[in-house]
Design an enzyme around this catalytic site. Structure first.
Site, short mmCIF file in Angstrom:
data_model
loop_
_atom_site.label_atom_id
_atom_site.label_comp_id
_atom_site.label_asym_id
_atom_site.label_seq_id
_atom_site.Cartn_x
_atom_site.Cartn_y
_atom_site.Cartn_z
N LYS A 262 0.90 -1.29 0.05
CA LYS A 262 0.30 0.02 -0.01
C LYS A 262 0.97 1.27 -0.01
O LYS A 262 1.24 1.53 1.18
CB LYS A 262 -0.96 0.22 1.34
N GLU B 137 9.01 1.20 11.46
CA GLU B 137 10.05 1.93 11.21
C GLU B 137 9.31 3.47 11.40
O GLU B 137 8.68 3.71 10.48
CB GLU B 137 10.74 1.75 9.87
N CYS C 244 13.53 10.45 7.95
CA CYS C 244 13.38 9.90 9.28
C CYS C 244 14.38 9.89 10.21
O CYS C 244 14.46 10.40 11.47
CB CYS C 244 12.54 8.65 9.19
N GLU D 160 9.45 15.88 15.96
CA GLU D 160 9.68 15.70 14.47
C GLU D 160 8.89 16.71 13.73
O GLU D 160 7.80 16.88 13.57
CB GLU D 160 9.25 14.39 13.99
P1 NAD Z 1 1.99 8.30 7.93
O1 NAD Z 1 2.08 7.37 9.11
O2 NAD Z 1 1.00 9.56 7.90
O3 NAD Z 1 1.86 7.43 6.58
C1 NAD Z 1 2.43 6.57 6.50
C2 NAD Z 1 1.83 5.13 5.59
O4 NAD Z 1 0.92 4.67 6.19
C3 NAD Z 1 0.90 6.01 4.39
O5 NAD Z 1 0.86 4.97 3.40
C4 NAD Z 1 -0.58 6.07 5.04
O6 NAD Z 1 -1.50 6.13 4.08
C5 NAD Z 1 -0.37 4.82 6.03
N1 NAD Z 1 -1.21 4.90 7.15
C6 NAD Z 1 -1.23 6.11 8.01
N2 NAD Z 1 -2.13 5.77 9.01
C7 NAD Z 1 -2.45 4.26 8.70
C8 NAD Z 1 -3.04 3.43 9.75
N3 NAD Z 1 -3.63 3.91 11.04
N4 NAD Z 1 -3.21 2.04 9.38
C9 NAD Z 1 -2.66 1.93 8.16
N5 NAD Z 1 -2.03 2.62 7.32
C10 NAD Z 1 -1.86 3.87 7.62
O7 NAD Z 1 3.35 9.08 7.63
P2 NAD Z 1 3.87 10.14 6.44
O8 NAD Z 1 3.31 11.37 6.86
O9 NAD Z 1 3.23 9.60 5.34
O10 NAD Z 1 5.33 9.83 6.49
C11 NAD Z 1 6.05 10.58 7.46
C12 NAD Z 1 6.37 9.90 8.71
O11 NAD Z 1 7.23 8.68 8.40
C13 NAD Z 1 7.56 10.63 9.43
O12 NAD Z 1 7.07 10.44 10.68
C14 NAD Z 1 8.74 9.96 9.45
O13 NAD Z 1 9.83 9.82 10.25
C15 NAD Z 1 8.19 8.36 9.08
N6 NAD Z 1 9.27 7.65 8.41
C16 NAD Z 1 9.97 6.84 9.01
C17 NAD Z 1 10.81 6.10 8.42
C18 NAD Z 1 11.64 5.02 9.26
O14 NAD Z 1 12.35 4.25 8.39
N7 NAD Z 1 11.77 4.98 10.36
C19 NAD Z 1 11.32 6.42 6.88
C20 NAD Z 1 10.52 7.33 6.40
C21 NAD Z 1 9.40 7.92 6.99
#
Ligand code: NAD
Length: 493
Positions: free
Chosen positions: A188, A262, A296, A395
């Site tokens: 997804k 992650e 991240c 963050e």
């Molecule tokens: P987000 O959590 O809003 O979304 C990430 C993904 O999860 C998207 O595909 C979204 O549609 C999906 N999603 C959101 N809520 C969900 C739920 N309850 N159930 C299932 N799917 C869900 O994050 P974002 O704003 O898209 O990305 C930025 C964040 O990601 C930042 O906090 C960043 O630090 C983190 N990030 C972490 C890593 C890592 O490796 N630790 C890498 C990249 C980004």
């Protein structure tokens, strides 16, 4: 379908179908995800938005492909390696288009997209398919005199949920080890970055990945949550925000479903009193402001010794001022726009908060001049930031650094560890041994000395609210395997 759009000179990419069960199939609803350029704000493409019925079809296809006797899960790792090598070659053939699609959607500078988004996935496919082929079973000589056979079996159907910031590299942190291990996948992608995921599906199809082994269902949060809960899923691998991670973890806890998370970070870039930052500016940039601040593991809290505080503030300020802001498709651009208007609002909200809390703005803080379109934010440096301030604890996910003063090494360790997160970090010093010794004292999953660069062979992941589990390295494949022991009623050799 690709149509030249003369007004923006960017290709407009539209898809009518979803990639499910090895074919392009009609979605269950007419809902669509529309992608806008973060640079021009113009529409650059669209794909069907997967709804619950599409998730059901994708999970069912992945389930069949996994459970099928003699299917993907039962192939020898060598046989899977042949397909994954073709997949790598097909991706390489689409590398330039892939980099272009990612940059056009999320604002990642094109030179970075070429490295991360086009370059990294084939490397990961080859690394993991070789690792799997190197052997997934061993005979143990038992302490009680009899042998056991220990197998590493594929864990099953994987729900892979990825964010938009580094969409292809993060996708392949999951796909490469999972496929090599023999799992099947429902991917997804985030709604902001879908066009790259469809190009990736085209490459998988051209490589001859068997039906149902990879299914691509772009959707938002609610449908993502539906996928996490789906009874046909055996493992969830999630990258994204800590808030979403908590929600997913609680679902998986209730279902006793294995999950890798992650999540977010607020890592420390610790400048020691003997550092020669001027000699490492390029690495310092890459460790703190890469991808417009949307990674991240970036070290967004810069810890500087009181004895050299103003010097470090000046250097970081000059670095921020020196960055070329512009169209991410221009190879000269160091800093592109943020992914969305929502993300810019969020970052601007934190800048306002930093000001309100009394931090000293040394550069940036607004929108760059001459950009009346696009979701740009100036690289922004705050000095005199209190270690407990909101901008030092939360963050931001944008080009904003907080420079915090420390008194001595122990104080620097204490500040670095005073965080709910623990994902990345870096130590800057003229003495590499001192740097490595210092790095041991920081509570984090990964940390670099005078640079921060992930490598496929070493585990990556976080502690505390930055996540659970590891990707990359052999550990990254273990996450997609289940151990099985067969007690052999045979004496030890
Ligand atoms: P987000 O959590 O809003 O979304 C990430 C993904 O999860 C998207 O595909 C979204 O549609 C999906 N999603 C959101 N809520 C969900 C739920 N309850 N159930 C299932 N799917 C869900 O994050 P974002 O704003 O898209 O990305 C930025 C964040 O990601 C930042 O906090 C960043 O630090 C983190 N990030 C972490 C890593 C890592 O490796 N630790 C890498 C990249 C980004």
């Amino acid at each position: 379908m690709t149509i030249a759009d003369s007004t923006t000179n960017t290709a407009l990419v539209d898809y009518e179908n979803l990639y499910i069960d090895g074919r392009w199939s009609a979605p269950t609803t007419a809902d669509r995800i529309i992608v806008k350029s973060p640079t021009t704000e113009a529409v650059i493409g669209g794909v069907p938005e997967a709804r619950e019925g599409d998730i059901d079809a994708a999970v069912a296809a992945a389930r069949r492909a996994f459970d099928e006797p003699g299917g993907w899960a039962h192939w020898s790792p060598d046989r899977r390696r042949e397909v994954l090598e073709r997949f790598a070659v097909e991706l390489e053939g689409r590398g330039a288009d892939m980099a272009l699609r990612v940059s056009s959607q999320n604002g990642m500078p094109i030179w970075l997209a070429e490295q991360f988004e086009a370059g990294f996935p084939p490397v990961l496919l080859r690394y993991y398919s070789e690792l799997a082929a190197a052997g997934q079973e061993e005979i143990r000589q038992g302490m009680l005199g009899k042998q056991a056979l220990v197998l590493r079996e594929p864990i099953g159907v994987v729900a892979a949920i990825v964010p938009w910031n580094v969409p292809q590299a993060i996708t392949f942190l999951k796909l490469a080890p999972a496929l090599a291990a023999g799992c099947t996948i429902v991917l997804k992608p985030a709604p902001e970055t879908v066009l790259d995921a469809f190009l990736m599906a085209e490459a998988a199809h051209a490589a001859g990945l068997p039906e149902g082994v990879l299914n691509v269902v772009p959707a938002g949060r609610e449908v993502g949550a539906y996928l996490v809960e789906h009874p046909g899923i055996d493992k969830v691998s999630f990258t994204g925000s800590t808030a979403a991670g908590r929600s997913i973890a609680s679902t998986c806890g209730r279902l006793l479903r294995p999950v890798t998370l992650e999540l977010g970070g607020k890592s420390a870039a610790i400048v020691l009193d003997d550092a020669d930052l001027g000699a490492n500016l390029e690495s310092f940039f890459a460790s703190t402001l890469l991808n417009n601040g949307q990674i991240c593991w970036l070290g967004t809290r810069v810890l500087a010794p009181r004895s050299r505080y103003e010097e470090v503030v000046d250097m970081v300020t000059d670095l921020a001022r020196s960055l070329t802001i512009g169209d991410p498709l221009d190879p000269a651009t160091k800093l592109g726009p943020l992914v969305s208007a929502r993300q810019r609002d969020r970052v601007e909200g934190y800048i306002a908060k930093g000001r309100a809390e009394g931090a000293r703005l040394t550069t940036g803080g607004g929108r760059p001049e001459g950009f009346d379109r696009g979701w740009f934010v100036e690289p922004t440096i705050f000095a005199d930031v209190d270690r407990k301030a909101t901008i030092a604890q939360e963050e931001i996910f944008g080009p904003v650094l907080s420079v915090i003063a420390y008194e001595d090494d122990q104080d620097a360790v204490d500040i670095a560890n005073d965080s709910q997160y623990g994902l990345g970090g870096s130590v800057w010093t003229s003495d590499p041994q001192r740097g490595a010794d210092f790095a041991r004292r920081v509570r984090t999953g990964t940390i670099g000395v005078n640079a921060y660069s992930n490598d496929p062979t070493s585990p990556f992941g976080g502690v505390k609210s930055s996540g659970m589990g590891r990707e990359l390295g052999p550990e990254g494949m273990t996450a997609f395997q289940q151990l099985k022991t067969i007690y052999l009623d045979q004496p030890n050799d």
